[in-house]
Structure formats: structure tokens, C-alpha cells
Design an enzyme around this catalytic site. Structure first.
Site, PDB file in Angstrom:
ATOM      1  N   ASN A  54      -5.141   6.251  -1.941  1.00 23.07           N
ATOM      2  CA  ASN A  54      -4.635   6.627  -0.622  1.00 23.07           C
ATOM      3  C   ASN A  54      -3.985   8.006  -0.605  1.00 23.07           C
ATOM      4  O   ASN A  54      -3.689   8.550   0.449  1.00 23.07           O
ATOM      5  CB  ASN A  54      -3.660   5.574  -0.089  1.00 23.07           C
ATOM      6  CG  ASN A  54      -4.407   4.378   0.468  1.00 23.07           C
ATOM      7  OD1 ASN A  54      -5.542   4.502   0.916  1.00 23.07           O
ATOM      8  ND2 ASN A  54      -3.782   3.213   0.408  1.00 23.07           N
ATOM      9  N   SER A 100       0.832  -1.211   0.000  1.00 23.46           N
ATOM     10  CA  SER A 100       0.000   0.000   0.000  1.00 23.46           C
ATOM     11  C   SER A 100       0.857   1.248   0.000  1.00 23.46           C
ATOM     12  O   SER A 100       0.389   2.317  -0.368  1.00 23.46           O
ATOM     13  CB  SER A 100      -0.858   0.052   1.269  1.00 23.46           C
ATOM     14  OG  SER A 100      -1.689  -1.046   1.340  1.00 23.46           O
TER      15      SER A 100
END
Ligand SMILES: NC(=O)c1ccc[n+]([C@@H]2O[C@H](COP(=O)([O-])OP(=O)(O)OC[C@H]3O[C@@H](n4cnc5c(N)ncnc54)[C@H](O)[C@@H]3O)[C@@H](O)[C@H]2O)c1
Length: 384
Positions: free
Chosen positions: A189, A118
Site C-alpha cells: 500500500n 491495513s
């Protein structure tokens, strides 16, 4: 014969990715170093597939087929025949590099090595391999079998052939793929940061309470308000992502984490999973009601949405992804009711710019600086 897929790590993400690949008829070899996790992963899959049978989404033959296609192996050396390996282990650069360097020596020249990271750079993970052209990011969202979006991240070293093959394969699993530059937070994100950060800032300033800020966003079509969503994600995870993105952007004030969230994490108020976060989830507990002050809610929404729009425009300006991919990512990755660039058009670029300029002048903080592209386009009366 369909490609043999390898998955490293059978935690939340690895298990989900293995399930998707097997559902699409691939033989899947999974390596997980913790035997307890292996057993848990098998049990969870059994439960998930039984639920899908109950809902008549699959037959019991399909369940058997999926389960028989997933094979747990005892070491990376057994992955030599894979055509694509997706790593979903702990988020630690040194541990990931070791796995990639080992795999690079084991697999055939054509095998693609992908990471589900991520927050780490694909370039740095790839640097562990003598053939870094075959390394790419393939970022699924949690829960992987249900979330339609997958971000595909080529690094500076990734070959076009690796990118095209990886994209084609993931597209064939009924996922919506977007291509993103190897930059912190990728699309979702990164662009979503102000949804949390600006909401917390509004709360910290005492402009409104938590339920009112949440309601302001839900009134405009967001499925959950920022605080509800942070409680759902987990305040520990959400804080860590924010802190990582902030550091990776060389401490750009736009991404600065908040003490409010840090303290929530430190006190163990992690959200739904601990029964308490911004809200109390204990049985019978009552949470405060939102204010019905429409003007207040409109101003909260406006402040958060212009910050989100500015982030999306800046990502476009810096060629992080195409316009279409930016729009798709926020709708399919975090269920935004509209694409942010489309939203900018509806509000009007000049109005978005004026809003940001007012915040910047009121607070004298670089956090509110408008993107150069927004300024240029507003000046020229353009829209997306
Ligand atoms: N959870 C999410 O919401 C989410 C979403 C997108 C991406 N990711 C990324 O996916 C990756 C995995 O996340 P997760 O939530 O599934 O973590 P997790 O902790 O649930 O699972 C990781 C698993 O990897 C295993 N493991 C660790 N080192 C290993 C090794 N060397 N060899 C084999 N197995 C090993 C661990 O035993 C563990 O079971 C991380 O990089 C994370 O950043 C997570």
C-alpha cells in the site's frame, strides 16, 4: 494436534482467514459481535466450498471437515486456548486496542496476538497489552483465500520468537510471506501509491483520457489499468488508503491525495460496486476507446513506472523490507508483471533518475524528488 487459531471479526477478511486456517486443518474459533454477519459468513463459506467441489478442488468430505473446524463463539473469553489470534475487525485504533487489551488478559503467555490492520501502527495496537512482545501484524490481501501474499509486520516491541512462529505458521498455509517494518502502508500500500496518484495527475493535466492511461499500463503487462483497478477496489477505499498514508507520512507531498478521486467518492461513483466510477458499468453502456498513439502511451507508462520504481528504491533505502521481499510483494500482492527493482535495471537507473529529475525541474514539486539510493547507484553505474 495443530494449533488452535482465533479470528476476531467475520467480515470479508476474518471469514477468509478462518477458511484458510480450517483448510489447513486448524480448529478455528471465530468471535463476531454482529449475529447477522455470522449468518452471512456461514452462508458465504457454504457457497465458496460448493463452488470448490464443483471445480473438483475439494471433496464433500473436505467441505464438511472445513465447516466443522470453524466454530463461532460468544465472547473473547472462549478464546483462552488459542495459540494465535488474528484480529480483523473495524479499522479503528481505539476499538482494536480494547480488543487487544482484553485478549492479553484472557490468553496463555505463549499466544500470539496479530492484527490484520491495513493502516494502523502495530506498535500502537501492541501498547494496549502488558506483553507487547507477542503482538504482530499479519496482513492478508482481499480475497484472503486467493491472494498468495501475506505481509508480516513486527513492531519495535515484537520478539523474534513471535516473528519466527508467526511466519512459520503462515508459511505452512501456502502463503508467500514477506517481512516489513512497521511503517505506513507496509510494502504494497506504500509502493503502489504512484500507480494511482500519478495516473490521476496525468489525467488532471489533460495529457490523456482515462482509457488511454489504462491501456498504456496494460500494454506493458499490468492486468488492469490504474482507473480500472481503482473502480475494482472502490474509490472510497482507495481514497481512504491514500489519505491515511499521506497523513501518516507527515504529509509528504509524494503521497498527496487528489481532488479527482475525492470527488468521485463524494458523488458516490465508487466503481464497480455502484455501477459507475471512472467507467460506466451499466448494461449496454459504451466506454470511450483508448488512443492508439504509441508515443503518448510510452510517455504515460514511463512517467508512472519511474514513480513506482522510485518508491520501491526508497523503501529499500529506508530498510522497509529486503530487496527480494519488495519484489515478491508487488508481484504477489498486486499482480505486477515484474518486480520494480528488476524493472529499474531493465530501463537503466540513469534513465529513471533523468526522468525524475526532469519532472522535478519541470514542476518544481518535491513529489518528484529521486531517492538518495537511486542517485548514488546511478552515479556509480550500479544495478540491483
Ligand atoms: N477489505 C480489505 O480489502 C482489507 C484488506 C486487508 C486488510 N484489511 C483490514 O482488515 C480488517 C477488517 O476488514 P474487513 O474488510 O474484513 O471489514 P468488515 O467490515 O467486512 O468486517 C469487520 C467485522 O468486524 C466486526 N467487529 C467490529 N468490532 C468488533 C469487535 N469488537 N468484536 C468482534 N467483532 C467486531 C464487525 O461486525 C464486522 O463484521 C480492517 O482492519 C481492515 O483494514 C481489509
Amino acid at each position: 494436534m495443530k494449533e488452535i487459531i482465533g479470528v476476531i471479526g467475520a467480515g470479508a477478511m476474518g471469514s477468509g482467514i478462518a477458511q484458510i486456517a480450517a483448510t489447513h486443518g486448524h480448529e478455528v474459533l471465530v468471535y463476531e459481535r454482529n449475529n447477522e454477519v455470522v449468518e452471512k459468513s456461514k452462508m458465504n463459506l457454504e457457497k465458496i466450498l460448493n463452488r470448490l467441489i464443483e471445480k473438483t478442488r475439494i471433496t464433500s468430505e473436505q467441505k464438511n471437515q472445513i465447516q466443522s473446524l470453524i466454530k463461532f463463539v460468544n465472547g473473547l473469553s472462549e478464546m483462552a486456548g488459542c495459540e494465535l489470534i488474528i484480529e480483523a475487525i473495524v479499522e479503528n485504533i481505539d476499538v482494536k486496542k480494547k480488543v487487544f487489551s482484553d485478549l492479553d488478559k484472557i490468553v496463555e503467555a505463549e499466544c500470539i496476538l496479530a492484527s490484520n490492520t491495513s493502516s494502523l501502527s502495530i506498535a500502537s495496537i501492541g501498547s494496549a497489552c502488558s506483553n507487547d512482545q507477542r503482538v504482530i501484524g499479519i496482513h492478508f490481501f482481499n480475497p484472503a483465500p486467493l491472494m498468495p501474499l501475506v505481509e508480516i509486520i513486527p513492531s519495535v516491541a515484537t520478539s523474534n520468537e513471535t516473528l519466527n512462529r508467526a511466519k512459520k505458521l503462515i508459511d505452512s498455509w501456502n502463503k508467500k510471506t514477506v517481512i516489513v517494518k512497521d511503517t505506513p502502508g507496509f510494502i504494497v500500500n506504500r509502493v503502489a501509491r504512484p500507480f494511482y496518484g500519478e495516473a490521476i495527475r496525468i489525467y488532471e493535466e489533460g495529457i490523456a483520457d482515462i482509457p488511454t492511461i489504462d491501456q498504456a499500463m496494460k500494454d506493458k503487462g499490468f492486468r488492469m489499468g490504474p482507473f480500472e483497478l481503482m473502480d475494482y477496489i472502490g474509490n472510497d477505499i482507495n481514497y481512504t488508503v491514500t489519505e491515511t498514508v499521506f497523513k501518516e507520512f507527515f504529509y509528504d507531498p509524494r503521497y498527496k491525495p487528489s481532488f479527482t478521486q475525492k470527488r468521485m467518492m463524494e458523488s458516490g461513483r465508487l466503481g464497480r460496486k455502484t455501477g459507475r466510477g471512472y467507467y460506466n458499468y451499466a448494461e449496454g453502456s459504451e466506454n470511450p476507446k483508448p488512443s492508439e498513439d504509441q508515443k503518448l502511451k510510452e510517455s504515460i507508462f514511463f512517467r508512472i513506472i519511474i514513480m513506482l520504481i522510485n518508491e520501491a528504491i526508497d523503501a529499500l533505502y529506508l530498510n522497509i523490507a529486503s530487496k527480494d521481499d519488495l519484489e515478491i510483494a508487488m508481484q504477489k500482492g498486486v499482480n505486477y508483471p515484474k518486480g520494480l527493482l528488476n524493472w529499474a535495471n531493465e530501463i537503466g537507473l540513469q534513465k529513471v533518475l533523468d526522468g525524475l529529475n526532469k519532472l522535478k525541474s519541470d514542476y518544481s514539486e518535491d513529489r518528484y524528488r529521486p531517492s538518495f539510493l537511486l542517485k548514488k547507484m546511478a552515479e556509480n553505474n550500479q544495478a540491483f
